[in-house]
Design a protein around this motif. Structure first.
Motif, mmCIF file in Angstrom:
data_model
loop_
_atom_site.group_PDB
_atom_site.id
_atom_site.type_symbol
_atom_site.label_atom_id
_atom_site.label_comp_id
_atom_site.label_asym_id
_atom_site.label_seq_id
_atom_site.Cartn_x
_atom_site.Cartn_y
_atom_site.Cartn_z
ATOM 1 N N ASN A 245 16.092 37.766 5.125
ATOM 2 C CA ASN A 245 16.928 36.386 4.945
ATOM 3 C C ASN A 245 16.769 36.306 6.451
ATOM 4 O O ASN A 245 16.862 34.465 6.535
ATOM 5 N N GLU B 102 13.310 34.240 7.519
ATOM 6 C CA GLU B 102 13.239 33.380 6.416
ATOM 7 C C GLU B 102 14.169 31.902 7.521
ATOM 8 O O GLU B 102 13.510 30.700 8.025
ATOM 9 N N GLU B 103 15.319 32.742 7.946
ATOM 10 C CA GLU B 103 15.646 31.513 8.410
ATOM 11 C C GLU B 103 15.148 31.358 9.930
ATOM 12 O O GLU B 103 15.340 30.353 10.544
ATOM 13 N N LYS C 296 11.952 31.181 10.951
ATOM 14 C CA LYS C 296 11.123 30.916 10.601
ATOM 15 C C LYS C 296 11.421 29.216 10.453
ATOM 16 O O LYS C 296 10.959 28.134 10.711
ATOM 17 N N ASN C 297 12.421 28.822 9.258
ATOM 18 C CA ASN C 297 12.306 27.258 9.124
ATOM 19 C C ASN C 297 12.928 26.957 10.186
ATOM 20 O O ASN C 297 13.431 26.068 10.526
ATOM 21 N N ASP C 298 14.189 27.191 11.566
ATOM 22 C CA ASP C 298 14.762 27.165 12.261
ATOM 23 C C ASP C 298 13.394 26.640 13.135
ATOM 24 O O ASP C 298 13.165 25.872 13.980
ATOM 25 N N MET D 249 10.499 25.979 12.261
ATOM 26 C CA MET D 249 10.144 24.623 12.029
ATOM 27 C C MET D 249 10.496 23.406 12.092
ATOM 28 O O MET D 249 10.047 22.416 11.890
ATOM 29 N N ASP D 250 11.248 23.030 11.946
ATOM 30 C CA ASP D 250 12.784 22.697 12.154
ATOM 31 C C ASP D 250 12.759 21.826 13.896
ATOM 32 O O ASP D 250 12.887 20.682 13.899
#
Length: 149
Positions: free
Chosen positions: A137, A140-141, A143-145, A147-148
């Protein structure tokens, strides 16, 4: 390096107890972890090797269960399997065999109720599952940060 030392001590102690030179194969587990640095798998293998050494040393003074000892030895080799796959479910064979060994040793001392001692390892599997779930988790967080941004 600790696993190598523990494997040498455990194999000598088990050889002293059983007079079977096949137990010197435990040194292979120590050699594997001497070259491969995996703290989590090495610590679990080290605990198994410590348990094997204790069974062998105390087995000279008290009755012991050879079947239980063999289960724990087989479980120790599955630490390598856990190190290669690095997933929580690859820990199950190691803990299952170690638990069966502890249960067989407990049954030798306490009768049928001694088999319940093997269940003591179930929380270790749940802990490993939760650690890997949390790390997944977190990755994934991150990676999402990224990409943002």
């Amino acid at each position: 390096m600790v696993a190598l030392i523990l494997s040498i001590v455990a194999s000598i102690a088990v050889f002293y107890l059983t007079r079977n030179p096949g137990y010197f194969s435990l040194i292979l587990v120590g050699l594997y972890f001497a070259f491969r640095k995996s703290d989590r798998a090495e610590s679990l293998a080290g605990l198994n090797l410590l348990l094997i050494g204790a069974i062998a040393i105390f087995g000279r003074f008290r009755p012991y269960s050879l079947e239980g000892l063999n289960f724990v030895v087989c479980g120790t080799f599955f630490a390598i399997f856990y190190d290669i796959l690095k997933t929580w479910y690859s820990l199950i064979p190691m803990m299952l065999l170690t638990g069966m060994g502890i249960g067989a040793i407990g049954a030798h001392k306490f009768g049928v109720k001694g088999y319940l001692l093997g269940l003591i390892l179930i929380p270790v599997i749940f802990r490993e599952y939760s650690l890997q779930k949390n790390s997944k988790n977190n990755s994934e967080e991150i990676k999402n940060d990224q990409m943002d941004n």
